[in-house]
Write an enzyme that holds these catalytic residues in place. Structure first.
Site, short mmCIF file in Angstrom:
data_model
loop_
_atom_site.label_atom_id
_atom_site.label_comp_id
_atom_site.label_asym_id
_atom_site.label_seq_id
_atom_site.Cartn_x
_atom_site.Cartn_y
_atom_site.Cartn_z
N ASP A 133 0.86 -1.16 0.00
CA ASP A 133 0.00 0.00 0.00
C ASP A 133 0.91 1.23 0.00
O ASP A 133 2.03 1.17 0.48
CB ASP A 133 -0.85 -0.05 1.28
CG ASP A 133 -1.77 1.14 1.39
OD1 ASP A 133 -2.36 1.50 0.37
OD2 ASP A 133 -1.89 1.70 2.49
N ASP A 137 -1.72 -0.76 6.09
CA ASP A 137 -1.81 -0.19 7.43
C ASP A 137 -2.92 -0.83 8.26
O ASP A 137 -3.10 -0.50 9.42
CB ASP A 137 -1.96 1.33 7.40
CG ASP A 137 -3.12 1.77 6.54
OD1 ASP A 137 -4.02 0.94 6.31
OD2 ASP A 137 -3.14 2.92 6.10
P1 ADP Z 1 -4.63 5.21 -0.33
O1 ADP Z 1 -4.71 4.05 -1.24
O2 ADP Z 1 -3.42 6.03 -0.60
O3 ADP Z 1 -4.77 4.84 1.12
P2 ADP Z 1 -7.43 6.11 -0.58
O4 ADP Z 1 -7.94 4.97 -1.36
O5 ADP Z 1 -7.88 6.21 0.83
O6 ADP Z 1 -5.84 6.23 -0.68
O7 ADP Z 1 -7.85 7.45 -1.30
C1 ADP Z 1 -7.60 7.65 -2.69
C2 ADP Z 1 -7.78 9.08 -3.10
O8 ADP Z 1 -9.10 9.51 -2.85
C3 ADP Z 1 -6.90 10.04 -2.37
O9 ADP Z 1 -5.64 10.14 -2.97
C4 ADP Z 1 -7.69 11.35 -2.51
O10 ADP Z 1 -7.44 11.94 -3.74
C5 ADP Z 1 -9.13 10.88 -2.46
N1 ADP Z 1 -9.65 10.96 -1.09
C6 ADP Z 1 -9.95 9.93 -0.28
N2 ADP Z 1 -10.41 10.37 0.90
C7 ADP Z 1 -10.38 11.72 0.86
C8 ADP Z 1 -10.71 12.77 1.77
N3 ADP Z 1 -11.18 12.52 3.01
N4 ADP Z 1 -10.55 14.02 1.37
C9 ADP Z 1 -10.07 14.30 0.15
N5 ADP Z 1 -9.75 13.37 -0.74
C10 ADP Z 1 -9.89 12.10 -0.42
MG MG Z 2 -4.38 3.55 2.93
#
Ligand code: ADP
Ligand code: MG
Length: 749
Positions: A432, A631
């Site tokens: 991740d 995580d």
């Molecule tokens: P990761 O795989 O890095 O953990 P997520 O799947 O949680 O990321 O989120 C992917 C994308 O969605 C983020 O890069 C962001 O652009 C958008 N995003 C998710 N949650 C939020 C939030 N609370 N506020 C703004 N953007 C968000």
């Molecule tokens: Mg994550």
């Protein structure tokens, strides 16, 4: 109370298991109790773990009925007391070995000197009966636990190691008595007594068990160290007064003082003062961690020079330390597939050996040279003594136990024994991005206002929406707004869209904050901003768009730098020949920029949280053995789907249910370490099993006299006793080598 026991299982200490054959007897007895769902008996530390709703007293009873004894293990047993008990047992066994060995040596000495009176002679008339009586006395003293054990299992129509030893030595004595009574009727050559064999066999087996007890003690040193970390007292502040009280009396929410050089007693949050704390004993992180107000402190860790107050938030069984201990224990007694097989084999081994012994006797009686009775007796006794499957039953559990403890010492919490077997075979590792490769503590890098709003207004609106979100990105926006002391507006109709962003209403205005996918979902064109978005993304930053009433008004870029050792970890893993894939919900350009910094070439971007598990599944269908590092919060399904799920903890959160392995200190470098340990453990188990198997398959035919027709060689039953005693000592000693495995060394991979 009983609810808790159901969750963690009931741990029993089992007394009287002397051989792997006993394992299945105890497992069977416990499995038969009403309410038992799962039983694992660990021969390495003589314990049983029972899951289900069974009544502990019933379990104890069932164990007793099967010829053993059991006690419920509760809370933290005192490691010093346990050590003392073990030492006592060791001394007892050594005493028994000395007495039997001394008499055996005496008999052999006078035989060598030619002072042994002939049986028919007048001196022999009184000498031999006296020797017989003394031998019996020594057998009763040095071998009582074997005879009692054999008798108990006989009552249950079972056979175990005790049966073999009792049969072997008992028949040596009886045969020898017959020889002195009827020596005139026997051919001269067969008229030989085996009193010395009986006592020397007992001496060797006691010696072997004694050495094994010592070595076993060392295998559980890791868990003892962990238990030893728990302070016994704490200094609480009650009604303005400072009191030193026993740790059991500390309540939730109480204020505790920690002075320089003191151990922290329970988990809590720092409320006054600051200090640096050495957490190396729990997380393996060698540098002390700076602790300031609001930060978590953990039981068992060592305060350095500062002094502070903290509020107790987790006590007793809930502290991270208690959970780590519990988790290590569970993993130590969980059995990988390979162990179940060994258990099954050793369960049928003892009856098979008795059968073989009888067979050997018959073959020698029928086909053997004169004195065939003498030969038949010696060979069948030797088979009984040498063939105990102890080493076979110990081979796997003892290695697992040492390895799990070794891992815990370097901050790697192995939660399932199976993971130890699989981690070394991982061919593909899915990582991740956020919090795994990167720090996971994003900060706002840039705010750009695109319409008539100011930058602060953009940030203020974004922060207001994010106040309802728990995403790390939200934390970054909120921190930036707080730093600028921007007051947040009240929001209504907050909604989060996983992997996309968040939406809410402020004063009748519809606000959206998130990535281009979120905007697309709401039919807002973002083409005009592509260049700006890409600029941020190429730096490895995550740009997010703010829309008010369907109109884009600003972009906020957040940066989350990679951890300092991520690139090194990636290199290690590539060295191991493992295919690395980064998955993230972030956009392609940001993802690629971060992957490049870390040195990873394969990237899956814009993957929704729930689809990470699908990525893992696809790889598995391609034939990969997949490890997933995440995580543990939004990656739980993927962690569970993977062959081995590694959860990267921050500090000491051990309660990550979906992971097979928890890395306590957030470093990715621990993943190649865990893989190295897995490989070393599997090799160690194989060495043990191979050794045990070779030992039995070579020693039994030799004991049966297979070499006699060609080479004229017979195995001395005393040597058989020594060999059998040494086989388990060897296995335990070999497993102990795992304690010294170098995990962070890449030179030999
Ligand atoms: P990761 O795989 O890095 O953990 P997520 O799947 O949680 O990321 O989120 C992917 C994308 O969605 C983020 O890069 C962001 O652009 C958008 N995003 C998710 N949650 C939020 C939030 N609370 N506020 C703004 N953007 C968000
Ligand atoms: Mg994550």
């Amino acid at each position: 109370m009983s609810q808790e026991q159901t969750a963690d299982g009931i741990r029993l200490s089992i007394l009287g298991m002397r051989c792997a054959g006993c394992v299945s007897a105890v497992e069977g007895a416990l499995a038969g109790v009403a309410g038992v769902n799962e039983v694992t008996v660990n021969f390495a530390d003589h314990s049983a773990l029972v899951k289900g709703t069974a009544d502990p007293e019933q379990l104890k009873l069932a164990v007793k009925e099967s010829g053993f004894d059991a006690a419920i293990m509760e809370g933290f047993e005192d490691p010093a007391e346990q050590e003392q008990q073990e030492h006592q047992r060791y001394q007892q066994l050594m005493q028994k070995a000395k007495v039997a060995g001394g008499f055996g040596a005496f008999l052999m000495l006078i035989d060598m000197l030619g002072w042994m009176p002939h049986m028919g002679s007048p001196a022999g008339q009184w000498f031999w009966p006296i020797v017989a009586v003394i031998t019996l006395g020594i057998m009763a003293y040095s071998g009582d636990h074997f005879y009692k054990g054999a008798y108990k299992s006989l009552l249950l129509k079972q056979a175990n190691m005790d049966t073999l030893i009792a049969l072997g030595t008992g028949s040596a004595w009886i045969y020898s008595c017959i020889v002195i009574d009827y020596q005139a009727m026997l051919p001269t050559l067969a008229a030989h007594a085996y009193f010395e064999a009986a006592v020397v066999i007992l001496a060797f087996i006691n010696l072997g068990t004694g050495l094994e007890t010592l070595a076993r003690g060392r295998t559980s040193s890791a868990i003892r160290q962990l238990i030893g970390l728990q302070p016994r007292t704490a200094r609480v502040i009650r009604d303005g007064e400072e009191l030193d009280i026993a740790i059991e009396h500390v309540g939730l929410g109480e204020t505790l003082r920690v002075r320089p050089g003191e151990k922290i007693a329970v988990d809590g949050v720092l409320i006054e003062g600051h200090s640096s704390v050495d957490e190396s004993m729990l997380t393996g992180e060698s540098l002390p961690i700076e602790k300031t107000v609001g930060m978590q402190v953990v039981a068992g860790t060592m305060n350095q020079t500062g002094s502070f107050l903290f509020t107790a938030t987790r006590i007793g069984r809930d502290t991270a330390l208690a959970q780590i201990i519990n988790s290590v224990r569970q993993a130590q007694s969980s059995k990988p597939e390979i162990a179940r097989l060994a258990d099954k084999i050793s369960a049928v081994f003892v009856p098979a050996v008795v059968g073989l012994s009888v067979f050997t006797f018959l073959v020698w009686i029928i086909f053997g040279p004169e004195p065939s009775l003498g030969y038949a007796f010696v060979t069948s006794m030797t088979v009984l003594v040498i063939a105990c499957p102890c080493a076979l039953g110990l081979a796997t559990p003892i290695s697992v136990m040492v390895a799990v403890g070794r891992a815990a010492q370097s901050g790697i919490l192995i939660r399932k024994g199976e993971a130890l077997q699989t981690a070394g075979k991982i061919s593909c590792l899915v990582l991740d991005k956020t919090g795994t490769i990167t720090e996971g503590k994003p900060t706002v890098a840039a705010v750009s206002a695109l319409a008539d709003l100011s930058e602060d207004q953009v940030l203020q609106l974004a922060a207001s929406i994010e106040s309802g979100s728990e995403h790390p990105l939200a934390a970054a926006i909120l921190a930036a707004a707080e730093q600028k002391q921007l007051p947040l507006s009240k929001v209504t109709q907050f909604a989060a869209s996983a992997g996309h962003g968040v939406s809410a209403n402020i004063d009748e205005q519809a606000l959206l904050f998130g990535n281009t996918a979120l905007m697309a979902e709401h039919k807002i064109a973002t083409d005009g901003y592509n260049e700006q978005l890409e600029q941020f993304a190429r730096l490895g930053q995550t740009p997010m768009l703010l829309a008010v009433n369907q109109r884009i008004v600003g972009i906020i870029a957040v940066s989350d730098p990679i951890k300092k050792d991520s690139a090194a970890a990636v290199q290690h893993l590539q060295h191991l020949g493992i295919r690395l894939i980064m998955v993230t919900g972030d956009n392609k350009i940001t993802a690629n920029a971060i992957a490049k910094q870390a040195g990873i070439s394969e990237v899956r971007a814009q993957v929704l949280p729930q689809d990470k598990a699908v990525v893992v599944k696809e790889l598995q269908q391609q034939g990969e053995i997949v490890g997933m590092v995440g995580d543990g919060i939004n990656d739980a399904p993927a962690l569970a789907q993977a062959n081995v799920g590694f959860a990267i903890g921050t500090g000491t959160d051990v309660a990550i249910e979906s992971a097979d392995v928890v890395i306590l200190q957030g470093s990715l470098l621990k993943v190649p370490e865990a893989i190295a340990l897995s490989k070393a453990t599997v090799i160690n188990i194989k060495q043990n099993l191979f050794g045990a198997f070779i030992y039995n398959s070579l020693s039994i035919p030799i004991a049966a006299g297979l070499l006699y027709p060609v080479f004229g060689v017979l195995l001395n039953p005393m040597i058989a006793g020594a060999a059998m005693a040494m086989s388990s000592v060897t296995v335990v000693t070999n497993a102990n080598r795992l304690r010294w495995t170098k995990l962070d060394d890449t030179s030999n991979r």
